[in-house]
Design an enzyme around this catalytic site. Structure first.
Site, PDB file in Angstrom:
ATOM      1  CG  HIS A  17     -47.046  -3.789 -42.169  1.00 48.95           C
ATOM      2  ND1 HIS A  17     -46.986  -2.645 -42.930  1.00 48.95           N
ATOM      3  CD2 HIS A  17     -48.331  -4.204 -42.189  1.00 48.95           C
ATOM      4  CE1 HIS A  17     -48.197  -2.371 -43.399  1.00 48.95           C
ATOM      5  NE2 HIS A  17     -49.028  -3.297 -42.962  1.00 48.95           N
ATOM      6  NE  ARG A  94     -54.299  -0.964 -38.721  1.00 49.14           N
ATOM      7  CZ  ARG A  94     -55.019   0.109 -39.068  1.00 49.14           C
ATOM      8  NH1 ARG A  94     -54.758   1.277 -38.557  1.00 49.14           N
ATOM      9  NH2 ARG A  94     -55.993   0.017 -39.953  1.00 49.14           N
TER      10      ARG A  94
END
Length: 158
Positions: A17, A94
């Site tokens: 993040h 991802r």
């Protein structure tokens, strides 16, 4: 001023993040990290704790509150974006399954408000396997996650 919203559950915030936040600062003048609430999910941390973890992690990284602020919201993210004059939502990708989910989310957001764009940043290979739920599961099973999360998060995990 170009403002973007980076929404997520951040339960907890990870180094993945933080990488997305840092890279987003190259594209936008201000980022609002938005801790969102999804009633369908079970969370480890309450909203206030997540906000504190994020703020402490940003301080550790030397990221100014002038550049990145943290807030929470339980409604539609596009509504929050409109009221905060943000033109973009930032999302990290991802794996392929993330793309499928984000594709449908983008379509829904576009239906609600076509003026809000979504910007997708690919995770770096070093952080592509990190998710908050993976962190929580690994930690609960005795795996050292100290290289995967900010130092601030470790004290909350304990």
């Amino acid at each position: 001023m170009k403002i973007a919203i980076y929404p997520g559950s951040f339960d907890p915030i990870t180094n993945g993040h933080l990488d997305i936040i840092k890279r987003s600062l190259k594209l936008f003048d201000k980022i609002i990290v938005l801790v969102s609430f999804n009633p369908a999910k079970k969370y480890k941390f309450d909203t206030e704790t997540k906000i504190n973890m994020i703020k402490e992690s940003l301080i550790e990284e030397g990221i100014s509150e002038d550049k990145v602020s943290v807030d929470s919201f339980s409604g539609l993210t596009v509504d929050y974006a409109k009221t905060h004059h943000a033109a973009c939502l930032i999302r990290g990708l991802r794996v392929v399954s993330d793309f499928e989910y984000e594709w449908s989310l983008n379509a829904a957001n576009n239906y609600i408000d076509p003026s809000i764009e979504m910007v997708f940043l690919m995770a770096k290979k070093e952080t592509s396997f990190i998710s908050s739920s993976t962190i929580n599961e690994m930690y609960q099973n005795g795996v050292d996650v100290s290289s995967l999360v900010p130092k601030a998060v470790l004290k909350y995990l304990k």
